[in-house]
Each structure stands twice: as C-alpha cells, then as structure tokens.
Write an enzyme that holds these catalytic residues in place. Structure first.
Site, PDB file in Angstrom:
ATOM      1  N   GLU A  83       2.253  -4.359   0.243  1.00  0.00           N
ATOM      2  CA  GLU A  83       1.572  -3.688  -0.872  1.00  0.00           C
ATOM      3  C   GLU A  83       0.536  -2.723  -0.304  1.00  0.00           C
ATOM      4  O   GLU A  83       0.261  -2.756   0.907  1.00  0.00           O
ATOM      5  CB  GLU A  83       0.889  -4.708  -1.781  1.00  0.00           C
ATOM      6  CG  GLU A  83      -0.200  -5.514  -1.080  1.00  0.00           C
ATOM      7  CD  GLU A  83      -1.300  -5.984  -2.016  1.00  0.00           C
ATOM      8  OE1 GLU A  83      -1.877  -5.136  -2.733  1.00  0.00           O
ATOM      9  OE2 GLU A  83      -1.596  -7.202  -2.024  1.00  0.00           O
ATOM     10  N   LYS A  96      -5.148   2.145  -8.853  1.00  0.00           N
ATOM     11  CA  LYS A  96      -4.409   0.887  -8.680  1.00  0.00           C
ATOM     12  C   LYS A  96      -3.200   0.889  -9.612  1.00  0.00           C
ATOM     13  O   LYS A  96      -3.340   1.090 -10.813  1.00  0.00           O
ATOM     14  CB  LYS A  96      -5.386  -0.236  -9.016  1.00  0.00           C
ATOM     15  CG  LYS A  96      -4.852  -1.641  -8.931  1.00  0.00           C
ATOM     16  CD  LYS A  96      -6.028  -2.610  -9.189  1.00  0.00           C
ATOM     17  CE  LYS A  96      -5.536  -3.974  -9.624  1.00  0.00           C
ATOM     18  NZ  LYS A  96      -6.654  -4.854 -10.009  1.00  0.00           N
ATOM     19  N   VAL A 153       0.680  -6.421  -6.063  1.00  0.00           N
ATOM     20  CA  VAL A 153       1.819  -7.310  -5.813  1.00  0.00           C
ATOM     21  C   VAL A 153       2.938  -7.040  -6.816  1.00  0.00           C
ATOM     22  O   VAL A 153       4.116  -6.950  -6.451  1.00  0.00           O
ATOM     23  CB  VAL A 153       1.353  -8.788  -5.875  1.00  0.00           C
ATOM     24  CG1 VAL A 153       2.547  -9.742  -5.926  1.00  0.00           C
ATOM     25  CG2 VAL A 153       0.455  -9.105  -4.688  1.00  0.00           C
ATOM     26  N   ASP A 181      -6.629 -12.685 -19.585  1.00  0.00           N
ATOM     27  CA  ASP A 181      -6.392 -12.018 -18.300  1.00  0.00           C
ATOM     28  C   ASP A 181      -5.537 -12.880 -17.365  1.00  0.00           C
ATOM     29  O   ASP A 181      -6.027 -13.811 -16.725  1.00  0.00           O
ATOM     30  CB  ASP A 181      -7.724 -11.660 -17.632  1.00  0.00           C
ATOM     31  CG  ASP A 181      -7.536 -10.668 -16.490  1.00  0.00           C
ATOM     32  OD1 ASP A 181      -6.378 -10.399 -16.110  1.00  0.00           O
ATOM     33  OD2 ASP A 181      -8.554 -10.155 -15.983  1.00  0.00           O
ATOM     34  N   SER A 198      -2.679 -12.072 -14.372  1.00  0.00           N
ATOM     35  CA  SER A 198      -2.093 -10.961 -13.612  1.00  0.00           C
ATOM     36  C   SER A 198      -0.587 -10.861 -13.834  1.00  0.00           C
ATOM     37  O   SER A 198       0.124 -11.874 -13.839  1.00  0.00           O
ATOM     38  CB  SER A 198      -2.370 -11.141 -12.125  1.00  0.00           C
ATOM     39  OG  SER A 198      -1.738 -10.100 -11.400  1.00  0.00           O
ATOM     40  N   ASP A 228       1.287  -9.967 -11.688  1.00  0.00           N
ATOM     41  CA  ASP A 228       1.910 -10.425 -10.432  1.00  0.00           C
ATOM     42  C   ASP A 228       2.817 -11.632 -10.682  1.00  0.00           C
ATOM     43  O   ASP A 228       3.905 -11.736 -10.095  1.00  0.00           O
ATOM     44  CB  ASP A 228       0.839 -10.851  -9.413  1.00  0.00           C
ATOM     45  CG  ASP A 228       0.032  -9.682  -8.848  1.00  0.00           C
ATOM     46  OD1 ASP A 228       0.340  -8.520  -9.177  1.00  0.00           O
ATOM     47  OD2 ASP A 228      -0.919  -9.964  -8.098  1.00  0.00           O
ATOM     48  N   LYS A 271      -7.183 -16.404  -4.516  1.00  0.00           N
ATOM     49  CA  LYS A 271      -8.607 -16.669  -4.362  1.00  0.00           C
ATOM     50  C   LYS A 271      -9.102 -17.655  -5.406  1.00  0.00           C
ATOM     51  O   LYS A 271      -8.637 -17.672  -6.542  1.00  0.00           O
ATOM     52  CB  LYS A 271      -9.393 -15.375  -4.487  1.00  0.00           C
ATOM     53  CG  LYS A 271      -9.274 -14.525  -3.249  1.00  0.00           C
ATOM     54  CD  LYS A 271     -10.495 -13.621  -3.119  1.00  0.00           C
ATOM     55  CE  LYS A 271     -10.446 -12.887  -1.809  1.00  0.00           C
ATOM     56  NZ  LYS A 271      -9.444 -11.829  -1.819  1.00  0.00           N
TER      57      LYS A 271
HETATM   58  N1  PSU Z   1      -6.389 -10.593  -4.296  1.00  0.00           N
HETATM   59  C1  PSU Z   1      -6.925 -10.368  -3.093  1.00  0.00           C
HETATM   60  N2  PSU Z   1      -6.883  -9.098  -2.561  1.00  0.00           N
HETATM   61  C2  PSU Z   1      -6.288  -8.071  -3.228  1.00  0.00           C
HETATM   62  C3  PSU Z   1      -5.705  -8.336  -4.497  1.00  0.00           C
HETATM   63  C4  PSU Z   1      -5.777  -9.614  -4.992  1.00  0.00           C
HETATM   64  O1  PSU Z   1      -7.452 -11.280  -2.489  1.00  0.00           O
HETATM   65  O2  PSU Z   1      -6.276  -6.932  -2.714  1.00  0.00           O
HETATM   66  C5  PSU Z   1      -4.989  -7.231  -5.231  1.00  0.00           C
HETATM   67  C6  PSU Z   1      -3.478  -7.368  -5.054  1.00  0.00           C
HETATM   68  O3  PSU Z   1      -2.910  -6.066  -4.954  1.00  0.00           O
HETATM   69  C7  PSU Z   1      -3.036  -8.017  -6.365  1.00  0.00           C
HETATM   70  C8  PSU Z   1      -3.992  -7.379  -7.330  1.00  0.00           C
HETATM   71  O4  PSU Z   1      -1.679  -7.756  -6.697  1.00  0.00           O
HETATM   72  O5  PSU Z   1      -5.236  -7.350  -6.643  1.00  0.00           O
HETATM   73  C9  PSU Z   1      -4.099  -8.154  -8.625  1.00  0.00           C
HETATM   74  O6  PSU Z   1      -4.847  -7.401  -9.535  1.00  0.00           O
HETATM   75  P1  PSU Z   1      -4.995  -7.902 -11.056  1.00  0.00           P
HETATM   76  O7  PSU Z   1      -5.850  -9.135 -10.971  1.00  0.00           O
HETATM   77  O8  PSU Z   1      -5.678  -6.758 -11.757  1.00  0.00           O
HETATM   78  O9  PSU Z   1      -3.619  -8.174 -11.562  1.00  0.00           O
HETATM   79 MN    MN Z   2      -5.698  -8.702 -14.809  1.00  0.00          MN
END
Ligand code: PSU
Ligand code: MN
Length: 303
Positions: free
Chosen positions: A25, A85, A106, A138, A140, A142, A159
């Site tokens: 990614e 992003k 992701v 919220d 993701s 992913d 995390k």
């Molecule tokens: N978690 C990390 N580092 C990151 C991300 C998540 O520890 O860089 C990034 C990844 O690209 C993941 C994205 O796919 O954040 C998820 O974002 P969101 O929570 O907005 O879906």
């Molecule tokens: Mn989100």
C-alpha cells in the site's frame, strides 16, 4: 488492461513469468502514515526485504488518474509526498477526475492487487472497527475489502486505538479467515499480544498458499488476514503505548474529527506521545511483514 489500471513494467514481467509478487500500500509511506524521512526508509526496507525473499514488490498508488500497481522509480517521490488518501471506494472518483497522486489504503490495495492478479500484500497495520463505532459507525472498509478479493494481507494486527475484539468479530461476520503467523495471539501493532486470540495458527508460506487454493476450490470468496507480530526486539512497552493511545484518542475527540482523517491524526499523535519511539517500531514491523509476505508469495508462485 484498461485505461484505469496500469501495471508497472517490472511487475507485469514478473506476473507474466509466474514469479512471486508482493503488493504494497502507499498510505503508510506517505506523510499520513509515517513522517519524513522514516517514510522513505520504510519503503526502502520493505522493498529490499521482498527482493531478498525472492519476490518482486508492487507499490500501489493512483498516479495521474490511473490505478498503478508497481509505481515506477520516477514517481516514488510523488507518492512519498502524497496527501490524498484513497480507499477502495475513492478509486472510481480518483480515476474519473484524473487525481494527480492518491495514496492507497489497505482496501484500495487489495482491490488493485486483485485487478492485477496479485494474491499477496504486505502492510503495517489494517484499519478496523473504531472504538465507539456503535455511535459513529466508523468501521474501516479495509475489513469488507479483504472479504471481497482473493488476496492474503500480512499485517502486524491492528493498532490498539481500535476496538480489536470488535474488529475480529467483524472479520468473522465478513468471513475473512484470521490466522496467526507462528502465534495464537492477535497482535496489536506495537505489541505482540492484544489480549485477544486468533482461531488458527500458520507456520509457513505454504500453509497460507494452501488456504488460498482451498478457498478458491470451494468457492469461498475473499482473502486471508495473516497476523504477524512485531519482532520481540522492536516491541514497545504496552503501558507506555496505551497511555499514548489514550492521549491520541482524546486529541481526536477534542478536535471532533470523523471519517478518514481520524487514522492519520492518531498515528501522528502516537509518534508525538512516544517521543518518536513508535517510528522505529513501525519500520521494524513493516519490514517483518514484507519478509513473511515474500515467503507466502513464493509458495503461491510455486503452486
Ligand atoms: N494503521 C496504521 N498505519 C497506517 C494505516 C492504518 O497503523 O498507515 C492506514 C492504512 O493505509 C489503512 C488505513 O488501510 O490507514 C485505514 O484508514 P481508515 O481507518 O480511514 O479506514
Ligand atoms: Mn474510517
């Protein structure tokens, strides 16, 4: 190939020759994942680890309105400096409006990897179910994306600022197998054990390759999440990291942030709160995921 997707020269040659390929990614390598110059170092270490493992790296991004799998050397600086992003659902708009540079999450990466015929992907940590998602909604994309595309994602878990039990429940609902790489614990990115277990343990790249084949044979769609703990020597102290996470979440709440802006702000706040100690840990776990992904890709290519 379409005008929406471009596969870089080295990657398309590798795919045509049946060589192992590992997708990467790009959000993690942009300023939204890691500060400069650690972002460049992280990309270089992941790239080298994949090559040392006998595979070809395929960095994904949106470049000049095209979904690219295998960003060419001349475009790397643009990706490192990228600030837009792009999740999977943003890909159609990014292409339609000729976005100059988009860094992939992701979800966007598993989508682009699958479109290119790549079945293994290394990241740092995945997005997941956010704490308080019952109020904010919220979760993701992913997680859903991993259930749609036949790609094995290697991640150091997710995390602890997320709701990790909730994330695992959601993956179960979506039908995504979660396997621990030589562990029965789900890792929490900077730490090796989130306190939550996984239901299955794999020990070799062949184990994962065989799972992918079985899923395809049986008509089970989607990929596999391979949870690979941070190396012991790089692990951070859980109490310290949890205090940093709480401070980061308080900052997000105080700013009233929502949506895709949440994760980058939390990542930056954690780096601040640990006086930068989170950065070498992040690099070590990303490199470690690249090593495991190359082993899986080699087993996939060996068929
Ligand atoms: N978690 C990390 N580092 C990151 C991300 C998540 O520890 O860089 C990034 C990844 O690209 C993941 C994205 O796919 O954040 C998820 O974002 P969101 O929570 O907005 O879906
Ligand atoms: Mn989100």
């Amino acid at each position: 190939m379409t005008s929406s997707l471009h596969i870089g020269e080295e990657v398309s040659g590798a795919l045509a020759a049946g060589l192992p390929v590992v997708a990467l990614e790009s959000t993690i390598f942009s300023g939204m994942g890691l500060p400069s110059p650690a972002n460049r170092e992280c990309l270089e270490r992941c790239d080298a680890a994949i090559r040392d493992g006998g595979a070809i790296p395929a960095l994904t991004a949106v470049i000049d309105g095209i979904g690219v799998v295998g960003v060419e050397a001349g475009d790397i600086d643009r990706v490192l400096a990228g600030s837009a992003k792009v999740a999977a659902r943003d890909l159609p708009f990014a292409v339609a409006t000729s976005l100059d540079v988009g860094v992939t999450t992701v979800s966007a990466t598993v989508t682009l990897a699958a479109a290119a015929g790549i079945s293994v992907f290394a990241t740092g940590g995945i997005g997941g179910v956010h704490r308080g998602s019952e109020l904010t909604g919220d979760i993701s994309h992913d997680l859903l994306a991993m259930s749609r595309h036949p790609v094995a994602t290697v991640s150091a878990g997710a995390k602890a600022f997320l709701d990790l039990p909730g994330t695992l429940e959601y993956l179960e609902t979506m039908g995504v197998p979660v396997v621990g790489w030589n562990t029965d614990r789900f890792p929490a990115f900077y730490t090796r054990d989130s306190g939550v277990g996984v239901t299955a343990t794999v020990r070799t790249g062949a184990d994962v390759a065989e799972m992918m084949t079985a899923a395809a044979d049986l008509g089970h769609p989607g990929g596999v999440l391979v949870a690979n703990p941070i190396p012991e020597a790089a692990e951070l102290d859980p109490d310290r990291i949890n205090a940093a996470l709480d401070a980061a979440l308080a900052e997000v709440a105080a700013k009233g942030l929502r949506g895709p802006a949440v994760t980058p702000l939390v990542l930056a706040a954690i780096a601040d709160a640990t006086d930068g100690d989170s950065i070498p840990a992040n690099l070590a776990l990303a490199e470690n995921n690249a090593i495991v992904a190359a082993e899986i890709a080699s087993a996939v290519a060996a068929g």
